[in-house]
Motif scaffolding. Sequence first.
Motif, PDB file in Angstrom:
ATOM      1  N   ILE A 113      40.543 -53.196  41.037  1.00 56.98           N
ATOM      2  CA  ILE A 113      39.358 -52.794  41.798  1.00 56.98           C
ATOM      3  C   ILE A 113      38.580 -51.737  41.026  1.00 56.98           C
ATOM      4  N   GLU A 114      39.278 -50.844  40.356  1.00 55.13           N
ATOM      5  CA  GLU A 114      38.621 -49.832  39.527  1.00 55.13           C
ATOM      6  C   GLU A 114      37.789 -50.512  38.432  1.00 55.13           C
ATOM      7  N   GLU A 115      38.308 -51.578  37.860  1.00 52.56           N
ATOM      8  CA  GLU A 115      37.567 -52.328  36.840  1.00 52.56           C
ATOM      9  C   GLU A 115      36.333 -52.996  37.449  1.00 52.56           C
ATOM     10  N   VAL A 116      36.464 -53.512  38.661  1.00 57.59           N
ATOM     11  CA  VAL A 116      35.318 -54.095  39.363  1.00 57.59           C
ATOM     12  C   VAL A 116      34.242 -53.021  39.535  1.00 57.59           C
ATOM     13  N   ALA A 117      34.659 -51.833  39.967  1.00 59.84           N
ATOM     14  CA  ALA A 117      33.714 -50.734  40.197  1.00 59.84           C
ATOM     15  C   ALA A 117      33.019 -50.326  38.898  1.00 59.84           C
ATOM     16  N   ARG A 118      33.757 -50.304  37.792  1.00 56.34           N
ATOM     17  CA  ARG A 118      33.134 -49.961  36.500  1.00 56.34           C
ATOM     18  C   ARG A 118      32.067 -50.983  36.108  1.00 56.34           C
ATOM     19  N   LYS A 119      32.351 -52.252  36.374  1.00 61.53           N
ATOM     20  CA  LYS A 119      31.355 -53.292  36.058  1.00 61.53           C
ATOM     21  C   LYS A 119      30.119 -53.136  36.939  1.00 61.53           C
ATOM     22  N   LEU A 120      30.322 -52.815  38.223  1.00 63.21           N
ATOM     23  CA  LEU A 120      29.176 -52.577  39.103  1.00 63.21           C
ATOM     24  C   LEU A 120      28.388 -51.352  38.633  1.00 63.21           C
ATOM     25  N   GLN A 121      29.104 -50.337  38.183  1.00 63.10           N
ATOM     26  CA  GLN A 121      28.444 -49.135  37.689  1.00 63.10           C
ATOM     27  C   GLN A 121      27.610 -49.454  36.446  1.00 63.10           C
ATOM     28  N   ASP A 122      28.178 -50.214  35.529  1.00 62.60           N
ATOM     29  CA  ASP A 122      27.459 -50.579  34.302  1.00 62.60           C
ATOM     30  C   ASP A 122      26.240 -51.437  34.598  1.00 62.60           C
ATOM     31  N   ARG A 123      26.395 -52.391  35.489  1.00 62.94           N
ATOM     32  CA  ARG A 123      25.319 -53.354  35.736  1.00 62.94           C
ATOM     33  C   ARG A 123      24.273 -52.854  36.736  1.00 62.94           C
ATOM     34  N   PHE A 124      24.724 -52.099  37.766  1.00 71.96           N
ATOM     35  CA  PHE A 124      23.802 -51.713  38.842  1.00 71.96           C
ATOM     36  C   PHE A 124      23.697 -50.207  39.053  1.00 71.96           C
ATOM     37  N   GLN A 125      24.307 -49.419  38.168  1.00 69.86           N
ATOM     38  CA  GLN A 125      24.228 -47.951  38.206  1.00 69.86           C
ATOM     39  C   GLN A 125      24.711 -47.356  39.529  1.00 69.86           C
ATOM     40  N   VAL A 126      25.806 -47.884  40.086  1.00 69.44           N
ATOM     41  CA  VAL A 126      26.369 -47.313  41.307  1.00 69.44           C
ATOM     42  C   VAL A 126      27.324 -46.179  40.954  1.00 69.44           C
ATOM     43  N   ASP A 127      27.441 -45.218  41.841  1.00 71.31           N
ATOM     44  CA  ASP A 127      28.466 -44.182  41.755  1.00 71.31           C
ATOM     45  C   ASP A 127      29.614 -44.644  42.644  1.00 71.31           C
ATOM     46  N   TYR A 128      30.841 -44.282  42.273  1.00 69.53           N
ATOM     47  CA  TYR A 128      31.971 -44.704  43.091  1.00 69.53           C
ATOM     48  C   TYR A 128      33.078 -43.660  43.084  1.00 69.53           C
ATOM     49  N   GLY A 129      33.928 -43.747  44.098  1.00 65.33           N
ATOM     50  CA  GLY A 129      35.076 -42.858  44.200  1.00 65.33           C
ATOM     51  C   GLY A 129      36.050 -43.370  45.246  1.00 65.33           C
ATOM     52  N   TRP A 130      37.311 -43.009  45.069  1.00 65.69           N
ATOM     53  CA  TRP A 130      38.364 -43.446  45.973  1.00 65.69           C
ATOM     54  C   TRP A 130      38.531 -42.478  47.134  1.00 65.69           C
ATOM     55  N   GLU A 131      38.807 -43.027  48.303  1.00 71.69           N
ATOM     56  CA  GLU A 131      39.195 -42.280  49.487  1.00 71.69           C
ATOM     57  C   GLU A 131      40.366 -43.052  50.088  1.00 71.69           C
TER      58      GLU A 131
END
Length: 90
Positions: free
Chosen positions: A21-39
């Motif tokens: 899931i972390e890898e999915v989030a990195r791809k979204l960050q690269d492609r769509f400039q999203v910020d992310y974090g775990w809770e």
Amino acid sequence: MSKIDIRHAHSLPMPQARKAIEEVARKLQDRFQVDYGWEGDTLNFTRSGIDGHIELQAQALHVHAKLGFLAAMFKDPIESEIKRVLQEKF
């Protein structure tokens, strides 16, 4: 407001699924400039016009996102990218 709602089964151990899931989030960050974090076991992601999360469960995950007016125009590519990466990682 447009929404993305994806449920995806998996058979990975929780630590390995979390890493994927972390890898999915990195791809979204690269492609769509999203910020992310775990809770806990939920990865939250956001950017202007996009607010969502990926909830990790023992044998499944749930992606839910709300897209604002402008982001809604990119719903199909965002949803396709999420599904593609989920298929690749899970």
